[in-house]
Every structure is written in C-alpha cells, then in structure tokens.
Design a protein around this motif. Sequence first.
Motif, PDB file in Angstrom:
ATOM      1  N   PRO A 239       0.813  -1.227   0.000  1.00 13.13           N
ATOM      2  CA  PRO A 239       0.000   0.000   0.000  1.00 13.13           C
ATOM      3  C   PRO A 239       0.845   1.275   0.000  1.00 13.13           C
ATOM      4  N   ALA A 240       1.966   1.252   0.716  1.00 11.41           N
ATOM      5  CA  ALA A 240       2.842   2.427   0.740  1.00 11.41           C
ATOM      6  C   ALA A 240       3.494   2.637  -0.621  1.00 11.41           C
ATOM      7  N   GLN A 241       3.926   1.548  -1.247  1.00 11.72           N
ATOM      8  CA  GLN A 241       4.496   1.661  -2.596  1.00 11.72           C
ATOM      9  C   GLN A 241       3.481   2.272  -3.555  1.00 11.72           C
ATOM     10  N   HIS A 242       2.262   1.751  -3.489  1.00 10.16           N
ATOM     11  CA  HIS A 242       1.221   2.208  -4.417  1.00 10.16           C
ATOM     12  C   HIS A 242       0.923   3.689  -4.211  1.00 10.16           C
ATOM     13  N   ARG A 243       0.851   4.125  -2.968  1.00 10.00           N
ATOM     14  CA  ARG A 243       0.547   5.537  -2.701  1.00 10.00           C
ATOM     15  C   ARG A 243       1.649   6.441  -3.242  1.00 10.00           C
ATOM     16  N   LEU A 244       2.911   6.087  -2.990  1.00 13.63           N
ATOM     17  CA  LEU A 244       4.027   6.883  -3.520  1.00 13.63           C
ATOM     18  C   LEU A 244       3.972   6.949  -5.044  1.00 13.63           C
ATOM     19  N   TRP A 245       3.715   5.804  -5.650  1.00 13.78           N
ATOM     20  CA  TRP A 245       3.651   5.726  -7.110  1.00 13.78           C
ATOM     21  C   TRP A 245       2.541   6.615  -7.661  1.00 13.78           C
ATOM     22  N   GLN A 246       1.376   6.574  -7.024  1.00 17.40           N
ATOM     23  CA  GLN A 246       0.243   7.341  -7.522  1.00 17.40           C
ATOM     24  C   GLN A 246       0.451   8.848  -7.385  1.00 17.40           C
ATOM     25  N   TYR A 247       1.157   9.290  -6.353  1.00 17.45           N
ATOM     26  CA  TYR A 247       1.494  10.710  -6.266  1.00 17.45           C
ATOM     27  C   TYR A 247       2.258  11.142  -7.527  1.00 17.45           C
ATOM     28  N   LEU A 248       3.191  10.287  -7.964  1.00 16.96           N
ATOM     29  CA  LEU A 248       4.026  10.624  -9.121  1.00 16.96           C
ATOM     30  C   LEU A 248       3.264  10.466 -10.430  1.00 16.96           C
ATOM     31  N   VAL A 249       2.432   9.429 -10.520  1.00 13.74           N
ATOM     32  CA  VAL A 249       1.661   9.203 -11.742  1.00 13.74           C
ATOM     33  C   VAL A 249       0.675  10.345 -11.979  1.00 13.74           C
ATOM     34  N   GLN A 250      -0.015  10.782 -10.939  1.00 11.50           N
ATOM     35  CA  GLN A 250      -1.002  11.848 -11.083  1.00 11.50           C
ATOM     36  C   GLN A 250      -0.330  13.184 -11.367  1.00 11.50           C
ATOM     37  N   GLY A 251       0.820  13.426 -10.749  1.00 13.48           N
ATOM     38  CA  GLY A 251       1.603  14.614 -11.060  1.00 13.48           C
ATOM     39  C   GLY A 251       1.014  15.904 -10.511  1.00 13.48           C
ATOM     40  N   GLY A 252       1.704  17.012 -10.830  1.00 10.60           N
ATOM     41  CA  GLY A 252       1.247  18.321 -10.401  1.00 10.60           C
ATOM     42  C   GLY A 252       1.852  18.750  -9.068  1.00 10.60           C
ATOM     43  N   PRO A 253       1.816  20.053  -8.772  1.00  9.13           N
ATOM     44  CA  PRO A 253       2.419  20.578  -7.533  1.00  9.13           C
ATOM     45  C   PRO A 253       1.807  20.003  -6.258  1.00  9.13           C
ATOM     46  N   THR A 254       0.488  19.843  -6.235  1.00  9.46           N
ATOM     47  CA  THR A 254      -0.167  19.336  -5.023  1.00  9.46           C
ATOM     48  C   THR A 254       0.307  17.928  -4.697  1.00  9.46           C
ATOM     49  N   ASN A 255       0.350  17.070  -5.697  1.00  7.18           N
ATOM     50  CA  ASN A 255       0.796  15.695  -5.463  1.00  7.18           C
ATOM     51  C   ASN A 255       2.277  15.633  -5.117  1.00  7.18           C
ATOM     52  N   ASP A 276      -4.643  11.494   0.289  1.00  4.26           N
ATOM     53  CA  ASP A 276      -4.626  10.672  -0.914  1.00  4.26           C
ATOM     54  C   ASP A 276      -4.101  11.451  -2.111  1.00  4.26           C
ATOM     55  N   PRO A 277      -3.549  10.755  -3.089  1.00  7.62           N
ATOM     56  CA  PRO A 277      -3.156  11.429  -4.341  1.00  7.62           C
ATOM     57  C   PRO A 277      -4.366  12.112  -4.968  1.00  7.62           C
ATOM     58  N   GLU A 278      -4.133  13.289  -5.510  1.00  2.00           N
ATOM     59  CA  GLU A 278      -5.198  14.063  -6.141  1.00  2.00           C
ATOM     60  C   GLU A 278      -5.236  13.754  -7.629  1.00  2.00           C
ATOM     61  N   PRO A 279      -6.299  13.122  -8.109  1.00  2.00           N
ATOM     62  CA  PRO A 279      -6.375  12.797  -9.546  1.00  2.00           C
ATOM     63  C   PRO A 279      -6.377  14.065 -10.390  1.00  2.00           C
TER      64      PRO A 279
END
Length: 289
Positions: A239-255, A276-279
């Motif tokens: 779950p921690a890996q996935h959260r870190l990954w999704q921050y980067l995949v979604q991108g942007g300053p907030t993430n 949570d990562p912001e889509p």
Amino acid sequence: RRRQEKLERTVEERTRALQQSEDWLRLVTDNIPALIAYLSPGPVFRFANRRYAKWFDQRVESIAGRHVGDVLGPDLYARLGPHIEKAFQGQAVSYEYSRTRPNGVIAHMRSTLIPDRTLDGRVLGCFVLSLDATEQKRSEAALAQAQARRLTDDPSGPSLRLANVMHLAHNMSVDLYVDAVIRHARLVVVRLLGGRAYWPYGVEQLAEAAAARGIPLAFLPGDDAPDAELADWSNLPRPAQHRLWQYLVQGGPTNADRFLDYAAALISGGDDDALDPEPLLATGLYWPG
C-alpha cells in the motif's frame, strides 16, 4: 524441370516463412510501449516499430531504408550521431535527449543502443530502445520545487537527493553512489522506466544495502503500468508503494507536496494522516494565476 520446380517451391516456402516471421515481429514490437528500431551501417533504418515511426512523423513503410540523418533532421542527428557511432564501434550506449514536438511541447526520451555482434566480434548493426521520460522529468521538477517550498517553511525538514539512473549506468558508479548516498539515506524511492531489466545491477545493490541497514525502499514503475517484479524487490508494504507511485503518476504541484509529506511520515513512522493522491485530468486547460 523437377529440380527447378522443387527450387521454386523451396524459395516460395522460405519467403512465406520470412514474411510470417516479420509479421510476428511487427505484431510484438508494435504492442510494446517503447520505441524500437534497428540500424544497419550508414547508418540506415532497417526496421522501426509503429511507435518509433510515429515519433518521427513517419510510417513504418516510409522509414525503412532511409538514412538516420534524413529522419532525425540535421540538428537532432548532430546531437545523437556520436552515440550511434559508438554503438557501431561495439559499445552499448545510453543517453537522453529532448525534442520539440510539432505542437510545441518539449518531450524527453531515454535511449539505449545495443550493438548487433557476430560470433567473431563484427558489428552488423545496432538495436535501438527508446522510452518516453517526459512525465518522469516533470515529476522530478515538481519534487524539486516542492522541496524548495518545504525548506522555506521548515529548514530542519528531511533533505532530498535526486539522481538520474542514466548517470549510474556503470557498476562502479552504482557502488560509489550506494556508499556515498544510499547507505546514509532514511528512505529510498527509485522510479524505473523499463523495469528491473533496465537497471538490474542497481536494483540488486540498492536492495542489498537497504536490507543490510534497514532502510525503507520502494522501486516504482516509471510509467502508469504496475510492475510486480519491482514491487517484489521493494521492502515497503505494497500500500505504501502504491501511494508513492500514484502521487508521481497523477503529477502536479499538489501531489508533489503530498509525496514529500508522505515520505516524511514514512521516515518518522506515522503515516495515518497522509492525504490521498489528487487525480488530475489527462487533458485540459490550465491557466495559472
């Protein structure tokens, strides 16, 4: 007469087999999310998958047989030509380059050239594998900007070190980096385009160092496709890996801000309050200010 007919049948069968082999090769390479080509001396394109041809505004039929300089254009060929020369001298070469697309967007590519050698050492050509590193470059820039904002608010916060694995292509450079940086880190996150196969020695050495020193480690895909093998080499919970990954995949300053907040929480041992990562929209208009 019979000998001639037999010869013609043999030629026809072999021609059909070669065509089937080429069709199968194209089917496979056209469905790989990468730019793939083969260069023969000249250098001349002998093969390019559909993604490679499209990247240079060509068709697979129009790119075959053309000189590389004609396809790349004089400016880009002047930059990439020395790398191609090294490949034809028998060296495996990795490099990055940027190119402005017709729509004005600057795209970043990461390429590897592998010589095609005979058993006696002659170089017949070279294989080309290129991956789109544009989103990864944007993520790196966003993280650097986010870290600058964090240090303005809290100069005592965790530091951030960004490194390009292209600069760690040789085993010795990996060993030096592990000794100088990784062994002193409190959290290591590696994002790899091309998976473990692209950087096998680095993955193994970082995993070994992290295990020996109890350093949290996450190997993340360099694109938006999951990679089970990279996840297996990581020691952070899935779950921690996935959260870190999704921050980067979604991108942007907030993430980027949330990525660093979550990383700091992982270091301190408390990640319950992580946002949570912001889509983000894949396409749309953005008007700053």
